[in-house]
Design a protein around this motif. Structure first.
Motif, short mmCIF file in Angstrom:
data_model
loop_
_atom_site.label_atom_id
_atom_site.label_comp_id
_atom_site.label_asym_id
_atom_site.label_seq_id
_atom_site.Cartn_x
_atom_site.Cartn_y
_atom_site.Cartn_z
N GLU A 2 91.11 73.56 -54.54
CA GLU A 2 89.90 73.54 -55.69
C GLU A 2 89.13 72.01 -55.52
OE1 GLU A 2 92.97 76.58 -56.58
OE2 GLU A 2 92.96 74.43 -56.35
N ASP A 3 90.09 71.16 -55.29
CA ASP A 3 89.48 69.73 -55.31
C ASP A 3 88.78 69.38 -54.09
OD1 ASP A 3 90.24 69.51 -58.13
OD2 ASP A 3 92.27 68.68 -57.47
N ILE A 4 89.33 69.69 -52.94
CA ILE A 4 88.93 69.43 -51.64
C ILE A 4 88.00 70.23 -50.94
CG2 ILE A 4 90.96 67.93 -51.40
CD1 ILE A 4 92.05 69.86 -49.37
N ARG A 5 87.81 71.61 -51.28
CA ARG A 5 87.06 72.44 -50.78
C ARG A 5 85.64 71.97 -50.18
NH1 ARG A 5 87.70 76.53 -53.71
NH2 ARG A 5 89.07 77.98 -52.56
N GLU A 6 84.98 71.22 -50.90
CA GLU A 6 83.72 71.04 -50.38
C GLU A 6 83.75 69.87 -49.38
OE1 GLU A 6 80.74 72.40 -51.13
OE2 GLU A 6 82.15 73.54 -52.22
N THR A 7 84.62 69.17 -49.62
CA THR A 7 85.05 68.08 -48.55
C THR A 7 85.21 68.47 -47.33
OG1 THR A 7 85.75 66.44 -50.39
CG2 THR A 7 86.29 65.93 -47.95
N LEU A 8 86.17 69.65 -47.18
CA LEU A 8 86.62 70.22 -45.99
C LEU A 8 85.36 70.75 -45.43
CD1 LEU A 8 89.87 72.06 -46.86
CD2 LEU A 8 89.60 69.85 -45.83
N LEU A 9 84.52 71.60 -46.22
CA LEU A 9 83.50 72.31 -45.54
C LEU A 9 82.32 71.31 -45.06
CD1 LEU A 9 82.92 75.08 -48.32
CD2 LEU A 9 83.83 75.41 -46.03
N GLY A 10 82.22 70.05 -45.58
CA GLY A 10 81.52 69.06 -45.18
C GLY A 10 81.92 68.62 -43.83
N ILE A 11 83.36 68.44 -43.56
CA ILE A 11 83.78 67.93 -42.51
C ILE A 11 83.61 69.00 -41.42
CG2 ILE A 11 85.93 67.50 -41.08
CD1 ILE A 11 86.99 66.38 -43.80
N GLU A 12 83.58 70.17 -41.63
CA GLU A 12 83.25 71.36 -40.81
C GLU A 12 81.80 71.32 -40.41
OE1 GLU A 12 84.16 76.12 -40.63
OE2 GLU A 12 83.50 75.19 -42.35
N GLY A 13 81.03 71.38 -41.34
CA GLY A 13 79.65 71.31 -41.17
C GLY A 13 79.14 70.23 -40.26
N SER A 14 79.34 69.19 -40.53
CA SER A 14 79.09 68.00 -39.75
C SER A 14 79.52 68.19 -38.14
CB SER A 14 79.69 66.83 -40.13
OG SER A 14 79.23 65.48 -39.47
N ALA A 15 80.80 68.55 -37.84
CA ALA A 15 81.10 68.76 -36.73
C ALA A 15 80.46 69.91 -35.87
CB ALA A 15 82.62 68.96 -36.29
N GLY A 16 80.19 70.93 -36.92
CA GLY A 16 79.42 71.97 -36.46
C GLY A 16 77.99 71.89 -35.78
N ARG A 17 77.31 71.00 -36.43
CA ARG A 17 75.95 70.78 -36.20
C ARG A 17 75.93 70.12 -34.79
NH1 ARG A 17 75.69 70.31 -41.78
NH2 ARG A 17 76.29 68.04 -41.65
N ALA A 18 76.97 68.96 -34.69
CA ALA A 18 77.13 68.28 -33.34
C ALA A 18 77.37 69.07 -32.27
CB ALA A 18 78.00 67.14 -33.53
N TYR A 19 78.56 70.15 -32.74
CA TYR A 19 78.85 71.06 -31.60
C TYR A 19 77.57 71.93 -31.04
CZ TYR A 19 81.35 75.40 -30.14
OH TYR A 19 81.85 76.35 -29.43
N PHE A 20 76.70 72.53 -32.07
CA PHE A 20 75.48 73.33 -31.48
C PHE A 20 74.63 72.58 -30.84
CE2 PHE A 20 77.70 76.39 -34.35
CZ PHE A 20 77.85 77.49 -33.52
N ARG A 21 74.32 71.18 -31.13
CA ARG A 21 73.51 70.63 -30.40
C ARG A 21 74.07 70.55 -29.01
NH1 ARG A 21 73.36 67.28 -35.10
NH2 ARG A 21 74.84 65.72 -34.31
N THR A 22 75.39 70.23 -28.85
CA THR A 22 76.00 70.03 -27.64
C THR A 22 75.60 71.52 -26.98
OG1 THR A 22 77.47 68.47 -28.34
CG2 THR A 22 77.73 69.81 -26.20
N ILE A 23 75.94 72.41 -27.45
CA ILE A 23 75.95 73.89 -26.90
C ILE A 23 74.37 73.97 -26.34
CG2 ILE A 23 75.52 76.35 -27.21
CD1 ILE A 23 78.17 76.10 -28.65
N SER A 24 73.32 73.64 -27.20
CA SER A 24 72.05 73.88 -26.86
C SER A 24 71.43 72.86 -25.46
CB SER A 24 71.22 73.28 -27.99
OG SER A 24 69.72 73.27 -27.51
N ALA A 25 72.24 71.63 -25.49
CA ALA A 25 71.84 71.05 -24.26
C ALA A 25 72.51 71.47 -22.81
CB ALA A 25 72.44 69.30 -24.35
N LEU A 26 73.52 72.48 -23.04
CA LEU A 26 74.10 73.11 -21.87
C LEU A 26 73.23 74.25 -21.38
CD1 LEU A 26 77.75 72.99 -23.17
CD2 LEU A 26 76.87 71.31 -21.79
#
Length: 338
Positions: free
Chosen positions: A155-179
């Motif tokens: 309940e206290d860290i959910r947003e932090t976890l989603l933020g970590i996931e979201g930041s990595a996800g944006r970089a991940y899909f930028r990488t996929i686009s470049a491929l």
């Protein structure tokens, strides 16, 4: 096998105890033994008989209806939940506090591990993209470290976890686009409607996976509506989205393969206001490739199993963990025979 019906005007019924499909206006007939079918997916205007529904019920086959984007909208299946109700009680207990945080981090870390393993394979076959892929591998390692360092109740860290996931996800899909080939590179993830061809295909594959994962939840005795990482909203199958994180990689790999190997072209998509839709020809290509990929047997947790069944195996292990100290009945079912 998964049976997909994408041709408008098709009719499903039974004949001689077989699933019988009359395809499109020409009514070409195809018959399949119900013993070979796990699920039927219908994504276009079609008719089906009550006898067909009964046959599916008798053979534990679910019928899934999908919208034009590939999202499952409804399911016709028996009303019995898999296994014991004790699992669902334990699931609710596991969805809160520090235990909930443990499982939320498990789902995200599994996603990161899958992405990292794929990138490590790609860097060997795409040396000309080594720099950007190598950077993505480092990003995923950093994200995993941040994930491990985050502590507290869900309940206290959910947003932090989603933020970590979201930041990595944006970089991940930028990488996929470049491929991807230049003509199919994209700015960002987009949904319903997708703003580009790649996202349209990826969304469609995610829709197929959603149907597979929801069924796996039910077979494992897990409540699809009781989420851990994803919050419980009215009529939202939150846990399905949790479990999806462990298998999204299958869609990611398949989508990149189709575009990188030029199996799909611009003419196979329809431009609409604010987005792109997949044409019928492209849907057939996607379904044929993706289902073949999901049905391929791999070595997983020390056994030979199809990719499609890996999520069921994971969920049964999860259910057994929740039943710690209770009678373990889950492993009596052979997943490879489902």
């Amino acid at each position: 096998m998964l049976l997909f019906l994408t041709t408008y005007g098709s009719y499903l019924h039974t004949s001689d105890g077989l699933i019988t499909v009359e395809i499109g206006k020409d009514k070409a007939v195809k018959q399949i033994s119900p013993k070979k079918v796990e699920s039927i997916f219908i994504s276009t205007g079609a008719a089906l008989s009550t006898d067909l529904i009964q046959l599916c019920y008798d053979n534990n086959i679910d019928i899934v209806f999908m919208d034009k984007y590939g999202n499952p909208t409804s399911r016709v299946w028996h009303s019995k939940l898999g296994s014991t109700a004790l699992i669902r009680k334990k699931q609710i207990e596991a969805s809160v506090g520090e235990t909930g945080a443990k499982y939320a981090k498990l789902f995200i870390s599994r996603k990161f591990e899958n992405q990292k393993e794929w990138m490590e394979r790609l860097i060997k076959t795409r040396p000309h993209h080594a720099a950007i892929i190598g950077k993505m591998i480092e990003t995923l390692a950093d994200a995993r470290k941040k994930l491990d360092e985050t502590a507290g109740a869900i309940e206290d860290i959910r947003e932090t976890l989603l933020g970590i996931e979201g930041s990595a996800g944006r970089a991940y899909f930028r990488t996929i686009s470049a491929l991807l080939p230049d003509a199919f590179q994209f700015e960002e993830r987009s949904r319903n409607p997708a703003k580009d061809e790649f996202n349209a295909i990826l969304n469609y594959m995610y829709g197929i996976l959603y149907g597979v994962v929801e069924k796996a939840c039910i077979l494992a005795g897990i409540d699809p509506f009781v989420g851990i990482m994803h919050t419980d909203n009215y009529n939202k199958k939150s846990f399905v989205f949790d479990a999806m994180e462990m298998v999204r990689i299958y869609a990611d790999e398949s989508a990149v393969y189709l575009f990188s190997n030029r199996k799909l072209g611009k003419t196979q998509f329809q431009t609409i206001e604010n987005g792109v839709l997949i044409g019928d020809e492209a849907k057939k290509i996607v379904i044929e490739h993706f289902i073949s990929f999901l049905d391929e047997s791999i070595r997983y947790r020390g056994r030979n199993i199809s990719r499609r069944h890996t999520v069921l195996l994971e969920l049964r292990h999860l259910a057994n963990e929740w039943l710690e100290g209770e009678a373990k009945i889950i492993d009596k079912i052979d997943i490879e025979e489902l």
